[in-house]
Design an enzyme around this catalytic site. Sequence first.
Site, PDB file in Angstrom:
ATOM      1  N   LYS A  47       0.818  -1.189   0.000  1.00 22.11           N
ATOM      2  CA  LYS A  47       0.000   0.000   0.000  1.00 22.11           C
ATOM      3  C   LYS A  47       0.860   1.250   0.000  1.00 22.11           C
ATOM      4  CE  LYS A  47      -3.011  -2.499   3.181  1.00 22.11           C
ATOM      5  NZ  LYS A  47      -3.347  -2.605   4.619  1.00 22.11           N
ATOM      6  N   GLY A  48       2.126   1.086   0.329  1.00 19.12           N
ATOM      7  CA  GLY A  48       3.016   2.222   0.565  1.00 19.12           C
ATOM      8  C   GLY A  48       3.164   3.188  -0.600  1.00 19.12           C
ATOM      9  N   GLU A 103       7.588   2.491  -6.377  1.00 15.60           N
ATOM     10  CA  GLU A 103       7.771   2.039  -4.983  1.00 15.60           C
ATOM     11  C   GLU A 103       7.890   3.219  -4.026  1.00 15.60           C
ATOM     12  OE1 GLU A 103       7.723  -0.247  -2.910  1.00 15.60           O
ATOM     13  OE2 GLU A 103       8.461  -2.171  -3.631  1.00 15.60           O
ATOM     14  N   ASP A 107      14.389  -1.158   0.879  1.00 11.27           N
ATOM     15  CA  ASP A 107      15.110  -1.437   2.114  1.00 11.27           C
ATOM     16  C   ASP A 107      16.188  -2.475   1.783  1.00 11.27           C
ATOM     17  OD1 ASP A 107      15.624  -2.594   4.779  1.00 11.27           O
ATOM     18  OD2 ASP A 107      13.955  -1.397   5.446  1.00 11.27           O
ATOM     19  N   PHE A 156      13.828   3.409  10.586  1.00 14.92           N
ATOM     20  CA  PHE A 156      12.438   3.172  10.217  1.00 14.92           C
ATOM     21  C   PHE A 156      11.737   4.523  10.061  1.00 14.92           C
ATOM     22  CE2 PHE A 156       7.985   2.026  10.679  1.00 14.92           C
ATOM     23  CZ  PHE A 156       7.928   0.928   9.848  1.00 14.92           C
ATOM     24  N   ASP A 163       3.824   3.415   6.708  1.00 13.62           N
ATOM     25  CA  ASP A 163       3.049   3.283   7.948  1.00 13.62           C
ATOM     26  C   ASP A 163       3.827   2.645   9.090  1.00 13.62           C
ATOM     27  OD1 ASP A 163       3.101   0.640   6.719  1.00 13.62           O
ATOM     28  OD2 ASP A 163       1.679   0.085   8.279  1.00 13.62           O
TER      29      ASP A 163
HETATM   30  P1  XMP Z   1      12.633  -4.898   1.239  1.00 13.67           P
HETATM   31  O1  XMP Z   1      13.438  -5.067   2.504  1.00 13.67           O
HETATM   32  O2  XMP Z   1      12.342  -6.227   0.598  1.00 13.67           O
HETATM   33  O3  XMP Z   1      11.237  -4.353   1.740  1.00 13.67           O
HETATM   34  O4  XMP Z   1      13.317  -3.925   0.297  1.00 13.67           O
HETATM   35  C1  XMP Z   1      10.683  -3.176   1.300  1.00 13.67           C
HETATM   36  C2  XMP Z   1       9.365  -2.984   2.002  1.00 13.67           C
HETATM   37  O5  XMP Z   1       9.555  -2.967   3.417  1.00 13.67           O
HETATM   38  C3  XMP Z   1       8.771  -1.967   4.014  1.00 13.67           C
HETATM   39  N1  XMP Z   1       9.664  -0.997   4.681  1.00 13.67           N
HETATM   40  C4  XMP Z   1       9.284   0.064   5.421  1.00 13.67           C
HETATM   41  N2  XMP Z   1       8.059   0.529   5.746  1.00 13.67           N
HETATM   42  N3  XMP Z   1       9.053   2.301   6.966  1.00 13.67           N
HETATM   43  C5  XMP Z   1       7.958   1.645   6.537  1.00 13.67           C
HETATM   44  O6  XMP Z   1       6.858   2.086   6.834  1.00 13.67           O
HETATM   45  C6  XMP Z   1      10.313   1.900   6.692  1.00 13.67           C
HETATM   46  O7  XMP Z   1      11.282   2.533   7.099  1.00 13.67           O
HETATM   47  C7  XMP Z   1      10.431   0.716   5.873  1.00 13.67           C
HETATM   48  N4  XMP Z   1      11.500   0.028   5.379  1.00 13.67           N
HETATM   49  C8  XMP Z   1      10.979  -1.002   4.678  1.00 13.67           C
HETATM   50  C9  XMP Z   1       7.994  -1.334   2.891  1.00 13.67           C
HETATM   51  O8  XMP Z   1       6.720  -1.937   2.817  1.00 13.67           O
HETATM   52  C10 XMP Z   1       8.763  -1.659   1.657  1.00 13.67           C
HETATM   53  O9  XMP Z   1       7.977  -1.748   0.491  1.00 13.67           O
HETATM   54 MG    MG Z   2       6.136  -1.101  -0.123  1.00 14.67          MG
END
Ligand code: XMP
Ligand code: MG
Length: 184
Positions: A47-48, A103, A107, A156, A163
Amino acid sequence: MDASDLGSDLERVLLTEEQLLTRLDEMAAKIDVDYAGKNVLLVGVLKGALMVMADLSRALHIDVETDWMAVSSYGSGTKSSGVVRILKDLDRDVTDRHVLVVEDIIDSGLTLSWLIANLRARGAASVEVCTMLRKPEAAKVEVDVRYVGFDIPNEFVVGYGLDHAERYRNLRVVGTLAHHVYGS
Ligand code: XMP
Ligand code: MG
């Protein structure tokens, strides 16, 4: 919701709304040039990416189609596992399409590298990525990302679609939360 509405829940503002929107305009201008005359499908990752998709797609001058995917990369913990489940698949066929994945944040990169491979395997003509945020220090796999809004520290963050327990997505800025918010 503004930073001031959060009071002491917000520890630090990393990016203001103005910074976010200015950067999106810059990215949109590049995408306009790179994809001129091409048949583009924007794929938002729920949803981000909600806010990025809304603002980026409106900043573009080229004609695009939009679609959404929802994936889950997290097992029981809060760390990315690389094991991805499709919760909602695309409604459009990506065969021979120029796909631009939209996106919120990269992360570890594990979710995205899986998604890119998945879209390529379906016969997309090209697959590129546009992300608002990236945490370079958290990278576990190298993902070639064509458009990056901001590189941020490995903390974070919430706001602008991101969220914590489904809250703060409607915050206009991107910031870090105070420690007392995480305490149950
Ligand atoms: P990866 O680790 O596979 O994951 O790159 C990416 C997804 O992890 C979530 N994500 C976050 N969500 N604050 C958030 O609210 C953060 O700092 C954060 N870091 C990772 C997010 O859903 C992203 O698509
Ligand atoms: Mg995401």
